[in-house]
Design a protein around this motif. Sequence first.
Motif, PDB file in Angstrom:
ATOM      1  N   UNK A   1      70.246 -16.328  76.097  1.00  0.00           N
ATOM      2  CA  UNK A   1      70.519 -16.081  77.337  1.00  0.00           C
ATOM      3  C   UNK A   1      69.667 -15.944  78.216  1.00  0.00           C
ATOM      4  N   UNK A   2      68.480 -14.954  78.083  1.00  0.00           N
ATOM      5  CA  UNK A   2      67.172 -14.687  78.689  1.00  0.00           C
ATOM      6  C   UNK A   2      66.473 -15.749  78.330  1.00  0.00           C
ATOM      7  N   UNK A   3      66.207 -16.400  77.363  1.00  0.00           N
ATOM      8  CA  UNK A   3      65.443 -17.503  76.927  1.00  0.00           C
ATOM      9  C   UNK A   3      65.589 -18.671  77.976  1.00  0.00           C
ATOM     10  N   UNK A   4      66.726 -19.132  78.162  1.00  0.00           N
ATOM     11  CA  UNK A   4      67.071 -20.104  78.972  1.00  0.00           C
ATOM     12  C   UNK A   4      66.488 -19.888  80.470  1.00  0.00           C
ATOM     13  N   UNK A   5      66.993 -18.491  80.963  1.00  0.00           N
ATOM     14  CA  UNK A   5      66.513 -17.946  82.342  1.00  0.00           C
ATOM     15  C   UNK A   5      65.042 -18.167  82.384  1.00  0.00           C
ATOM     16  N   UNK A   6      64.346 -17.822  81.576  1.00  0.00           N
ATOM     17  CA  UNK A   6      63.015 -17.768  81.499  1.00  0.00           C
ATOM     18  C   UNK A   6      62.112 -18.948  81.436  1.00  0.00           C
ATOM     19  N   UNK A   7      62.631 -19.957  80.539  1.00  0.00           N
ATOM     20  CA  UNK A   7      62.351 -21.089  80.468  1.00  0.00           C
ATOM     21  C   UNK A   7      62.321 -21.991  81.545  1.00  0.00           C
ATOM     22  N   UNK A   8      63.330 -22.053  82.274  1.00  0.00           N
ATOM     23  CA  UNK A   8      63.704 -22.558  83.802  1.00  0.00           C
ATOM     24  C   UNK A   8      62.608 -22.097  84.766  1.00  0.00           C
ATOM     25  N   UNK A   9      62.615 -20.664  84.821  1.00  0.00           N
ATOM     26  CA  UNK A   9      62.004 -20.107  85.816  1.00  0.00           C
ATOM     27  C   UNK A   9      60.462 -20.240  85.590  1.00  0.00           C
TER      28      UNK A   9
ATOM     29  N   UNK B   1      65.689 -29.421  76.894  1.00  0.00           N
ATOM     30  CA  UNK B   1      66.178 -30.484  77.681  1.00  0.00           C
ATOM     31  C   UNK B   1      66.344 -30.314  79.294  1.00  0.00           C
ATOM     32  N   UNK B   2      66.726 -29.147  79.581  1.00  0.00           N
ATOM     33  CA  UNK B   2      67.142 -28.418  81.013  1.00  0.00           C
ATOM     34  C   UNK B   2      65.692 -28.464  81.384  1.00  0.00           C
ATOM     35  N   UNK B   3      64.582 -27.947  80.890  1.00  0.00           N
ATOM     36  CA  UNK B   3      63.173 -27.763  81.356  1.00  0.00           C
ATOM     37  C   UNK B   3      62.864 -29.134  81.688  1.00  0.00           C
TER      38      UNK B   3
ATOM     39  N   UNK C   1      63.087 -30.579  85.034  1.00  0.00           N
ATOM     40  CA  UNK C   1      62.420 -30.039  86.142  1.00  0.00           C
ATOM     41  C   UNK C   1      61.128 -30.852  86.469  1.00  0.00           C
ATOM     42  N   UNK C   2      60.604 -31.666  85.332  1.00  0.00           N
ATOM     43  CA  UNK C   2      59.461 -32.359  85.627  1.00  0.00           C
ATOM     44  C   UNK C   2      58.419 -32.016  84.681  1.00  0.00           C
ATOM     45  N   UNK C   3      58.667 -30.634  83.950  1.00  0.00           N
ATOM     46  CA  UNK C   3      57.788 -30.058  83.120  1.00  0.00           C
ATOM     47  C   UNK C   3      57.902 -30.397  81.842  1.00  0.00           C
TER      48      UNK C   3
END
Length: 248
Positions: A16-24, A47-49, A52-54
Amino acid sequence: MRLTDKVGIITGGGGGFGKALALKFAHEGADVVVADIDLAAAEQVAAEVRKTGKKALVTETDVTDETSVQEMVAAALQEFGQVDILVNNAGISRSCAIQDLSLANWEKTIAVNLTGTYLCCKAVIEAMISRNYGKIINISSISGHTARAVGVDYSASKTGVLGITRTLALQVAKDGINVNAVAPGPILTPLFEKNFTQEVVDRLRASIPFRRQGKPEDVANLCAFLASDEAGWITGEVIAINGGAFMG
Ligand SMILES: NC(=O)c1ccc[n+]([C@@H]2O[C@H](COP(=O)([O-])OP(=O)(O)OC[C@H]3O[C@@H](n4cnc5c(N)ncnc54)[C@H](O)[C@@H]3O)[C@@H](O)[C@H]2O)c1
């Protein structure tokens, strides 16, 4: 963007936090290493990251296993040539009375939450010292700041994380490395839902002055600040993020 050209490792990156951290972090300009014992979850976040192009590197990492942790850091260095940020986020939680807590479960919680933090800090520190730069963020908990009626294993592990944070911060300040902890209150993620009934969730929410649970993004926003150079004068701190539930 506050993390342009930085590289951040996020343990428990598939959660949960991991996904939000990676995207932020990606939205702030960083490439990320999504490290998790759950490979499928880490792949999904990566895959979500990438959208974003990163860049996102996935590692199947067990933070309780020193070899696995060393391989995580080696893979990050091989892929990106540097590690600027480490977020020790992998964690497990249990909420039971001490009479119901087996020694095996006590040891498991300490291994993931406390020993895992030690192993990841240890594995990354030379690479940070050699560049005279680094940001380490340890995810503690409101349970490391104050008491709950159950969960001595969780509370001990998250209080221990504060000891690592302060001591390591003092050791490596001369090397240009900031080490801080964040102490979130109740936030809706799979870990939280696994551990609490709806009744307990409702009671907890009522005890929060803002009358809402936190969101993973609340924690990610704080960590992005701590990972940035704007927070360069902060070290050895534990920052509460709990909607006012505990003001220490
Ligand atoms: N959710 C909350 O209310 C809350 C509050 C305070 C602190 N925290 C802490 O925040 C962190 C993240 O919690 P979350 O709510 O996102 O939990 P989560 O269960 O959603 O995510 C935790 C992630 O850690 C991974 N993990 C577990 N054991 C691991 C191991 N040995 N090696 C590598 N990865 C492992 C899991 O696979 C999972 O992807 C934890 O340290 C937790 O204790 C959470």
